[in-house]
Write a protein that holds these residues in place. Structure first.
Motif, PDB file in Angstrom:
ATOM      1  N   GLU A 176     -46.398 -21.779  28.925  1.00  0.00           N
ATOM      2  CA  GLU A 176     -45.159 -22.010  28.053  1.00  0.00           C
ATOM      3  C   GLU A 176     -45.263 -21.438  26.445  1.00  0.00           C
ATOM      4  OE1 GLU A 176     -44.129 -26.460  30.021  1.00  0.00           O
ATOM      5  OE2 GLU A 176     -44.130 -26.248  27.642  1.00  0.00           O
TER       6      GLU A 176
ATOM      7  N   THR B 227     -30.770 -25.944  19.801  1.00  0.00           N
ATOM      8  CA  THR B 227     -31.587 -25.158  19.668  1.00  0.00           C
ATOM      9  C   THR B 227     -31.747 -24.414  21.044  1.00  0.00           C
ATOM     10  OG1 THR B 227     -34.002 -24.650  19.139  1.00  0.00           O
ATOM     11  CG2 THR B 227     -33.523 -26.571  20.628  1.00  0.00           C
TER      12      THR B 227
ATOM     13  N   PRO C 119     -36.749 -18.935  22.164  1.00  0.00           N
ATOM     14  CA  PRO C 119     -36.657 -20.357  22.668  1.00  0.00           C
ATOM     15  C   PRO C 119     -37.749 -21.076  22.016  1.00  0.00           C
ATOM     16  CG  PRO C 119     -37.135 -18.825  24.597  1.00  0.00           C
ATOM     17  CD  PRO C 119     -37.248 -17.894  23.235  1.00  0.00           C
ATOM     18  N   ARG C 120     -37.325 -22.211  21.457  1.00  0.00           N
ATOM     19  CA  ARG C 120     -38.326 -23.429  21.001  1.00  0.00           C
ATOM     20  C   ARG C 120     -38.980 -24.024  21.883  1.00  0.00           C
ATOM     21  NH1 ARG C 120     -36.625 -20.078  17.236  1.00  0.00           N
ATOM     22  NH2 ARG C 120     -36.766 -20.705  15.208  1.00  0.00           N
ATOM     23  N   ALA C 121     -38.471 -24.232  23.105  1.00  0.00           N
ATOM     24  CA  ALA C 121     -39.033 -24.829  24.250  1.00  0.00           C
ATOM     25  C   ALA C 121     -39.007 -24.159  25.623  1.00  0.00           C
ATOM     26  CB  ALA C 121     -38.478 -26.248  24.436  1.00  0.00           C
ATOM     27  N   ILE C 122     -39.673 -24.153  26.606  1.00  0.00           N
ATOM     28  CA  ILE C 122     -39.528 -23.581  27.858  1.00  0.00           C
ATOM     29  C   ILE C 122     -40.236 -24.461  28.786  1.00  0.00           C
ATOM     30  CG2 ILE C 122     -40.596 -21.551  29.167  1.00  0.00           C
ATOM     31  CD1 ILE C 122     -40.375 -19.508  26.980  1.00  0.00           C
ATOM     32  N   GLU C 123     -39.438 -24.788  29.596  1.00  0.00           N
ATOM     33  CA  GLU C 123     -39.999 -25.545  30.868  1.00  0.00           C
ATOM     34  C   GLU C 123     -39.936 -24.637  32.226  1.00  0.00           C
ATOM     35  OE1 GLU C 123     -37.840 -29.038  31.226  1.00  0.00           O
ATOM     36  OE2 GLU C 123     -37.827 -29.187  33.285  1.00  0.00           O
TER      37      GLU C 123
ATOM     38  N   ALA D 153     -30.011 -26.620  23.880  1.00  0.00           N
ATOM     39  CA  ALA D 153     -30.408 -28.062  23.790  1.00  0.00           C
ATOM     40  C   ALA D 153     -30.202 -28.725  22.445  1.00  0.00           C
ATOM     41  CB  ALA D 153     -31.842 -28.148  24.118  1.00  0.00           C
TER      42      ALA D 153
ATOM     43  N   VAL E 222     -31.306 -19.840  30.307  1.00  0.00           N
ATOM     44  CA  VAL E 222     -31.366 -20.094  28.683  1.00  0.00           C
ATOM     45  C   VAL E 222     -30.156 -21.140  28.743  1.00  0.00           C
ATOM     46  CG1 VAL E 222     -31.454 -19.628  26.348  1.00  0.00           C
ATOM     47  CG2 VAL E 222     -32.909 -18.250  28.035  1.00  0.00           C
TER      48      VAL E 222
ATOM     49  N   ASP F  86     -30.567 -30.570  19.027  1.00  0.00           N
ATOM     50  CA  ASP F  86     -31.518 -30.477  18.071  1.00  0.00           C
ATOM     51  C   ASP F  86     -31.016 -31.199  16.915  1.00  0.00           C
ATOM     52  OD1 ASP F  86     -34.116 -28.957  17.145  1.00  0.00           O
ATOM     53  OD2 ASP F  86     -32.959 -29.313  15.505  1.00  0.00           O
TER      54      ASP F  86
ATOM     55  N   LYS G 214     -33.364 -23.286  24.649  1.00  0.00           N
ATOM     56  CA  LYS G 214     -34.421 -23.852  25.672  1.00  0.00           C
ATOM     57  C   LYS G 214     -34.250 -22.930  26.734  1.00  0.00           C
ATOM     58  CE  LYS G 214     -36.247 -27.608  28.293  1.00  0.00           C
ATOM     59  NZ  LYS G 214     -36.137 -29.081  28.563  1.00  0.00           N
TER      60      LYS G 214
ATOM     61  N   ARG H  35     -28.479 -27.753  31.822  1.00  0.00           N
ATOM     62  CA  ARG H  35     -28.106 -28.209  30.187  1.00  0.00           C
ATOM     63  C   ARG H  35     -28.020 -29.749  30.699  1.00  0.00           C
ATOM     64  NH1 ARG H  35     -23.537 -25.596  29.851  1.00  0.00           N
ATOM     65  NH2 ARG H  35     -24.324 -23.687  29.058  1.00  0.00           N
TER      66      ARG H  35
END
Length: 549
Positions: free
Chosen positions: A507, A492, A524-528, A484, A481, A486, A494, A547
């Motif tokens: 995701e 935020t 997390p607001r985004a997951i890759e 990122a 984690v 924002d 990620k 990062r």
């Protein structure tokens, strides 16, 4: 004498601000009592159409303190506050101090596992919470020393019942716990036996994720709190006749000192609206004659981007400050263009009781041409801040290193963590973990973060905690984690994950999994999803490389 000991920043102070501040009171209680004697009829809390004066606050908090004492709450015991920005936060905090106790402010966005950690570590004996949060408390309570739970409603102390904030306006009181209003009525007119905490006694234990591992309780003393309340009063400045809009969460160090403590010191009305809604907040500022506020930059961005909020509504503001997260220069300009007010920067941490630095009221912060960073300000009175290298030796002016703060606002340590205290605060000098530099005039800039901690709208997120939750999902093999960029929250959360062989997860599924187990600002607001995460030869996942992507 080094460049830092010479304190070049003193030349930037406003004329009425002294280089040194002497603490006027030994405790928050003594501070409150002095203000009560000066102005017993002064309003100290305004909550929609409700008003509480200093003498009424004294009566309410005294009655609750007696109720606590009758139930075994004694000097040194801890009382946890699991509340939004409601008058009961101030009442209960003052009651705890009157009973000789320590306040443990807890984030009302916590879920059971997070709250349980704080309750167990602090050893809290009593929890005061909103009706709507009672189920979370009961879920967190097993295995903790909590003996009593007291509930209350955000609908109390006002009659307006604004549907934009309160919805239906109907109280849903849980069965079982004690009721705060009933306890106060049972003991109205009574005061507990006097207690006399000293400046070195702990007043509050706000929890910080810190540099590593689980949350740590910062031992913020009565002397710390009184000193920085005076800093706010003298620097911002806040005077009799002013009013404060309490936009920062009261459980956060900014709300605890920049709202609650300074309101009790002066005294001035603290205007509360339960939670932040841009339009409702602007209406409250206009209605109650608010002159000062300090909050996360996201608050001011929200006002700038809400057409219904007008220049006239915020016209009464005289002093506007922001802290808790980096301030983009574009956000300062947008707010100034729309409302005519400059947003002054401030900087501090839980361990420094809010401000260690602030932009002088009469000045605007310079911008570092190399990084584009807006200066966070200059050290406040009686405070020396240094930039040090990896060897803990002072670095020359202009060189980048860790920010180390020394002054009367620095907490005395971490609750029951002597080794971490010795590491972070050797000799009373707090190593912040933030990286920056001082220019020749004494302005300080933050240009990086030494630690991996994520700063989302002023809320601190420790990546390991989020990773631990991700690892609980049956499909997750590896997780990392990072913060990122924002444009709204500053940073935020990620996550990067790899999945176990033959396992599958989307995701969206992983985000929802975290959302159910973490406070709203942490998930997390985004997951890759990747086949593999980058690692060192020893197998350590390279967060920095992720990062940078």
């Amino acid at each position: 004498m080094s460049a830092y000991d010479e304190r070049p920043w003193l030349a930037l102070y406003d004329p009425e601000v002294p280089a040194e501040i002497s603490r006027e009171h030994d405790s928050v209680l003594e501070m409150f009592t002095a203000a009560l004697c000066r102005a017993p009829d002064a309003p100290v809390i305004k909550y929609f159409d409700g008003v509480i004066t200093m003498s009424e606050l004294d009566e309410l908090s005294g009655a609750l303190a007696v109720a606590l004492a009758e139930r075994g709450f004694a000097a040194g015991d801890r009382l946890a506050l699991f509340l939004q920005n409601v008058p009961q936060f101030v009442i209960a905090a003052l009651a705890a101090w009157k009973a000789g106790g320590i306040v443990v402010p807890a984030n009302p966005m916590y879920r059971e596992r997070e709250l349980s950690t704080v309750l167990a570590d602090s050893g809290a004996k009593v929890v005061v919470c909103l009706d709507s949060l009672h189920s979370v408390v009961e879920g967190a309570r097993p295995g903790t020393p909590v003996e009593h739970v007291i509930t209350t409603s955000e609908l109390e102390h006002q009659t307006r019942h604004d549907e934009r904030i309160f919805g239906s306006g109907q109280r849903a009181r849980p069965e079982g716990p004690l009721d705060m209003a009933e306890l106060i009525e049972q003991h109205r007119g009574q005061q507990p036996d006097p207690v006399h905490p000293g400046p070195d006694d702990v007043a509050m234990l706000p929890y910080t994720s810190g540099t590593t591992g689980p949350p740590k309780g910062s031992e913020n003393t009565h002397g710390n709190v009184v000193f920085n309340a005076q800093v706010y009063r003298d620097w911002m400045p806040v005077r009799e006749g002013d009013a404060i809009y309490g936009v920062a969460p009261l459980f956060h160090i900014t709300g605890l000192i920049g709202h609650l403590a300074v309101a009790l010191l002066v005294p001035v009305p603290l205007v509360l609206t339960y939670r932040f809604d841009p339009v409702v907040a602007a209406e409250a500022i206009a209605e109650h004659g608010v002159t000062f506020t300090i909050g996360s930059i996201t608050v001011f961005i929200a006002w700038s981007n809400t057409p219904e909020v007008t220049r006239e509504q915020l016209a009464g503001l005289r002093s506007v400050y922001s802290g808790g997260a980096p301030i983009p220069q574009a956000a300062i300009r947008a707010f100034q263009d729309k409302f005519g007010h400059y947003i002054h920067n401030g900087y501090g941490l839980t361990e420094t009781n809010s401000p260690s630095h602030a932009v002088p009221f009469s000045r605007e912060a310079p911008v570092d041409p190399a990084s584009g960073a807006v200066a966070v300000g200059v050290p406040v009175p009686s405070t020396v801040v240094r930039i040090v290298g990896e060897d803990d030796q002072e670095l020359p002016v202009g060189e980048i290193g860790e920010i180390v703060t020394e002054g009367p606002q620095v907490a005395i340590g971490y609750w029951n963590k002597p080794e971490e205290t010795a590491h972070a605060m050797p000799g009373g000098r707090f190593h912040t973990g933030d990286v920056g530099f001082m220019d020749a005039d004494g302005w300080f800039y933050i240009v990086d973060r030494k630690k991996d901690q994520i700063n989302a709208s002023g809320y601190k997120v420790w990546p390991r905690e989020v990773e631990d939750v991700l690892y609980e999902h049956e499909a997750v093999r590896e997780a990392a984690v990072v913060g990122a960029v924002d444009p709204y929250r500053g940073e935020t959360v990620k996550a990067f994950v790899s999945l176990k062989p033959d396992a599958s997860a989307s995701e969206e599924e992983l985000i929802e999994f975290c959302k159910q187990r973490l406070a709203a600002y942490k998930y997390p607001r985004a997951i890759e999803i990747r086949d593999e995460l980058p690692k060192t030869v020893t197998g350590k996942i390279l967060r920095r490389q992720l990062r940078e992507t």
